[in-house]
Design an enzyme around this catalytic site. Sequence first.
Site, mmCIF file in Angstrom:
data_model
loop_
_atom_site.group_PDB
_atom_site.id
_atom_site.type_symbol
_atom_site.label_atom_id
_atom_site.label_comp_id
_atom_site.label_asym_id
_atom_site.label_seq_id
_atom_site.Cartn_x
_atom_site.Cartn_y
_atom_site.Cartn_z
ATOM 1 N N HIS A 109 0.823 -1.218 0.000
ATOM 2 C CA HIS A 109 0.000 0.000 0.000
ATOM 3 C C HIS A 109 0.851 1.260 0.000
ATOM 4 O O HIS A 109 0.342 2.350 0.297
ATOM 5 C CB HIS A 109 -0.949 0.003 1.213
ATOM 6 C CG HIS A 109 -2.013 -1.051 1.108
ATOM 7 N ND1 HIS A 109 -2.736 -1.481 2.192
ATOM 8 C CD2 HIS A 109 -2.465 -1.769 0.059
ATOM 9 C CE1 HIS A 109 -3.607 -2.401 1.805
ATOM 10 N NE2 HIS A 109 -3.446 -2.612 0.523
ATOM 11 N N SER A 178 -7.183 -6.807 10.206
ATOM 12 C CA SER A 178 -8.592 -7.148 10.470
ATOM 13 C C SER A 178 -9.228 -7.926 9.333
ATOM 14 O O SER A 178 -10.361 -8.372 9.425
ATOM 15 C CB SER A 178 -9.393 -5.856 10.687
ATOM 16 O OG SER A 178 -9.381 -5.074 9.486
HETATM 17 C C1 BV8 Z 1 -8.201 -2.105 -5.366
HETATM 18 C C2 BV8 Z 1 -3.071 3.065 2.398
HETATM 19 C C3 BV8 Z 1 -8.843 -2.244 -7.593
HETATM 20 C C4 BV8 Z 1 -3.574 4.383 2.771
HETATM 21 C C5 BV8 Z 1 -4.937 1.520 2.347
HETATM 22 C C6 BV8 Z 1 -12.424 -7.074 -3.641
HETATM 23 C C7 BV8 Z 1 -11.277 -7.161 -4.415
HETATM 24 C C8 BV8 Z 1 -10.510 -6.030 -4.673
HETATM 25 C C9 BV8 Z 1 -10.893 -4.792 -4.149
HETATM 26 C C10 BV8 Z 1 -12.025 -4.707 -3.375
HETATM 27 C C11 BV8 Z 1 -12.791 -5.844 -3.110
HETATM 28 N N1 BV8 Z 1 -13.815 -5.464 -2.329
HETATM 29 C C12 BV8 Z 1 -13.724 -4.141 -2.064
HETATM 30 C C13 BV8 Z 1 -12.655 -3.638 -2.711
HETATM 31 C C14 BV8 Z 1 -12.232 -2.226 -2.709
HETATM 32 C C15 BV8 Z 1 -11.280 -1.901 -1.573
HETATM 33 C C16 BV8 Z 1 -11.620 -2.600 -0.306
HETATM 34 O O1 BV8 Z 1 -11.020 -3.621 0.025
HETATM 35 N N2 BV8 Z 1 -12.558 -2.035 0.430
HETATM 36 C C17 BV8 Z 1 -12.939 -2.643 1.688
HETATM 37 C C18 BV8 Z 1 -12.921 -1.598 2.788
HETATM 38 C C19 BV8 Z 1 -14.305 -3.277 1.521
HETATM 39 N N3 BV8 Z 1 -9.916 -2.215 -1.968
HETATM 40 C C20 BV8 Z 1 -9.230 -1.312 -2.697
HETATM 41 O O2 BV8 Z 1 -9.691 -0.270 -3.065
HETATM 42 C C21 BV8 Z 1 -7.799 -1.671 -3.056
HETATM 43 N N4 BV8 Z 1 -7.611 -1.395 -4.445
HETATM 44 O O3 BV8 Z 1 -8.861 -3.073 -5.116
HETATM 45 O O4 BV8 Z 1 -8.017 -1.625 -6.627
HETATM 46 C C22 BV8 Z 1 -8.205 -2.101 -8.888
HETATM 47 C C23 BV8 Z 1 -8.198 -3.188 -9.725
HETATM 48 C C24 BV8 Z 1 -7.626 -3.060 -10.948
HETATM 49 C C25 BV8 Z 1 -7.030 -1.860 -11.310
HETATM 50 C C26 BV8 Z 1 -7.028 -0.783 -10.456
HETATM 51 C C27 BV8 Z 1 -7.618 -0.885 -9.225
HETATM 52 C C28 BV8 Z 1 -6.767 -0.782 -2.388
HETATM 53 C C29 BV8 Z 1 -6.808 -0.932 -0.916
HETATM 54 C C30 BV8 Z 1 -5.655 -0.122 -0.318
HETATM 55 C C31 BV8 Z 1 -6.188 1.122 0.305
HETATM 56 N N5 BV8 Z 1 -5.146 1.765 1.082
HETATM 57 N N6 BV8 Z 1 -3.948 2.097 3.006
HETATM 58 C C32 BV8 Z 1 -3.212 4.712 4.200
HETATM 59 O O5 BV8 Z 1 -2.647 3.884 4.940
HETATM 60 O O6 BV8 Z 1 -3.529 5.847 4.548
HETATM 61 S S1 BV8 Z 1 -5.911 0.410 3.174
HETATM 62 C C33 BV8 Z 1 -5.742 0.514 4.847
HETATM 63 O O7 BV8 Z 1 -6.427 -0.643 5.391
HETATM 64 C C34 BV8 Z 1 -4.325 0.361 5.372
HETATM 65 O O8 BV8 Z 1 -3.367 0.031 4.380
HETATM 66 C C35 BV8 Z 1 -4.433 -0.816 6.284
HETATM 67 O O9 BV8 Z 1 -3.244 -1.466 6.404
HETATM 68 C C36 BV8 Z 1 -5.439 -1.601 5.577
HETATM 69 C C37 BV8 Z 1 -5.982 -2.765 6.308
HETATM 70 O O10 BV8 Z 1 -6.254 -2.365 7.622
HETATM 71 P P1 BV8 Z 1 -5.504 -3.185 8.786
HETATM 72 O O11 BV8 Z 1 -4.041 -3.054 8.589
HETATM 73 O O12 BV8 Z 1 -6.071 -4.549 8.845
HETATM 74 O O13 BV8 Z 1 -5.866 -2.336 10.063
HETATM 75 P P2 BV8 Z 1 -7.221 -2.443 10.906
HETATM 76 O O14 BV8 Z 1 -7.243 -1.282 11.817
HETATM 77 O O15 BV8 Z 1 -8.374 -2.687 9.988
HETATM 78 O O16 BV8 Z 1 -7.034 -3.770 11.768
HETATM 79 C C38 BV8 Z 1 -6.013 -3.823 12.758
HETATM 80 C C39 BV8 Z 1 -6.058 -5.223 13.336
HETATM 81 O O17 BV8 Z 1 -4.992 -5.336 14.291
HETATM 82 C C40 BV8 Z 1 -7.346 -5.533 14.077
HETATM 83 O O18 BV8 Z 1 -7.763 -6.841 13.761
HETATM 84 C C41 BV8 Z 1 -6.945 -5.433 15.558
HETATM 85 O O19 BV8 Z 1 -7.673 -6.357 16.355
HETATM 86 C C42 BV8 Z 1 -5.499 -5.828 15.514
HETATM 87 N N7 BV8 Z 1 -4.678 -5.240 16.575
HETATM 88 C C43 BV8 Z 1 -4.807 -4.020 17.150
HETATM 89 N N8 BV8 Z 1 -3.842 -3.855 18.082
HETATM 90 C C44 BV8 Z 1 -3.094 -4.997 18.077
HETATM 91 C C45 BV8 Z 1 -3.618 -5.874 17.122
HETATM 92 N N9 BV8 Z 1 -3.108 -7.087 16.888
HETATM 93 C C46 BV8 Z 1 -2.026 -7.442 17.620
HETATM 94 N N10 BV8 Z 1 -1.456 -6.657 18.562
HETATM 95 C C47 BV8 Z 1 -1.956 -5.428 18.805
HETATM 96 N N11 BV8 Z 1 -1.375 -4.640 19.746
#
Ligand code: BV8
Length: 235
Positions: A109, A178
């Site tokens: 990313h 997550s």
């Molecule tokens: C794309 C950079 C298409 C910015 C980020 C199906 C297939 C493909 C795409 C999609 C699909 N369905 C939906 C989509 C679209 C979308 C998507 O996934 N949407 C979701 C929300 C439904 N995906 C996209 O748009 C992606 N692009 O598909 O392009 C395409 C195809 C062809 C040609 C062109 C384009 C791009 C996605 C990337 C977006 N950018 N980040 C920034 O950082 O500012 S995403 C963002 O979420 C971050 O990168 C982050 O890393 C990522 C995932 O989040 P997590 O890292 O999991 O963080 P989160 O807070 O959610 O969870 C933390 C976890 O840690 C929790 O479980 C928690 O319990 C745990 N935790 C907390 N503390 C601790 C811990 N564990 C251990 N110890 C601790 N102390």
Amino acid sequence: MTRRIVVLTGAGVSQESGLDTFRDPDGIWSKYRVEDVATPEAFARDPRKVHDFYNLRRRNLLAGHVKPNTAHAALAELERIWPGEFLLVTQNIDDLHERAGSQNLIHMHGEMRKVRCAACGAVTANDADLSLASVCGACTKLGALRPHVVWFGEMPLEMERIGEALAHCDLFISVGTSGNVYPAAGFVAEANVAGARTVELNLEPSLGRSHFAEGHYGKATSVVPEFVAALLAER
Ligand code: BV8
């Protein structure tokens, strides 16, 4: 015999280093809307708001108190000692894995400490605040710089290399994510097709929990060093 390891990390691996996760109760998405700060449309509509969002996070990352934790260190140690292939894919845009010593690393990313020029395409290191007054170090164009970060709707980086590694891995370890965001959340399914052992290390079961053969839950600074030690003892 485990030979090829692929690790995927998310924001949870950096949480104990003092960086906010996205979807925890006090996380980034509880303070900002994705549509306002993490899409190309947002940047086109209000570049200043998007620059401010990343400037704040970059300043926080560069603050003295933010350092790699023992989970980053354990993953770097595993890569150093492991006799087979090892690839670390992170969704995170911080550089804590690098600072901990990880080398074979893909930021799918993007990276907060790099900028990309919309005019010439150059990607260069940058720790300064960005604005529309910023000048590209490569082509000297004014106001064409954006964070080198993959926004929603944009293609993640190095997907071919990641797909190749997943198709041949024996062990897939997911840490601190997550399982909300695709295509990263789909990597475990690809590892299962390859017949790999799949392990989730997280604070709590993720959305993808049912795809993992094993799960060890707790803080990354506990469960990651423990899992790495057990893996190295198995050899
Ligand atoms: C794309 C950079 C298409 C910015 C980020 C199906 C297939 C493909 C795409 C999609 C699909 N369905 C939906 C989509 C679209 C979308 C998507 O996934 N949407 C979701 C929300 C439904 N995906 C996209 O748009 C992606 N692009 O598909 O392009 C395409 C195809 C062809 C040609 C062109 C384009 C791009 C996605 C990337 C977006 N950018 N980040 C920034 O950082 O500012 S995403 C963002 O979420 C971050 O990168 C982050 O890393 C990522 C995932 O989040 P997590 O890292 O999991 O963080 P989160 O807070 O959610 O969870 C933390 C976890 O840690 C929790 O479980 C928690 O319990 C745990 N935790 C907390 N503390 C601790 C811990 N564990 C251990 N110890 C601790 N102390």
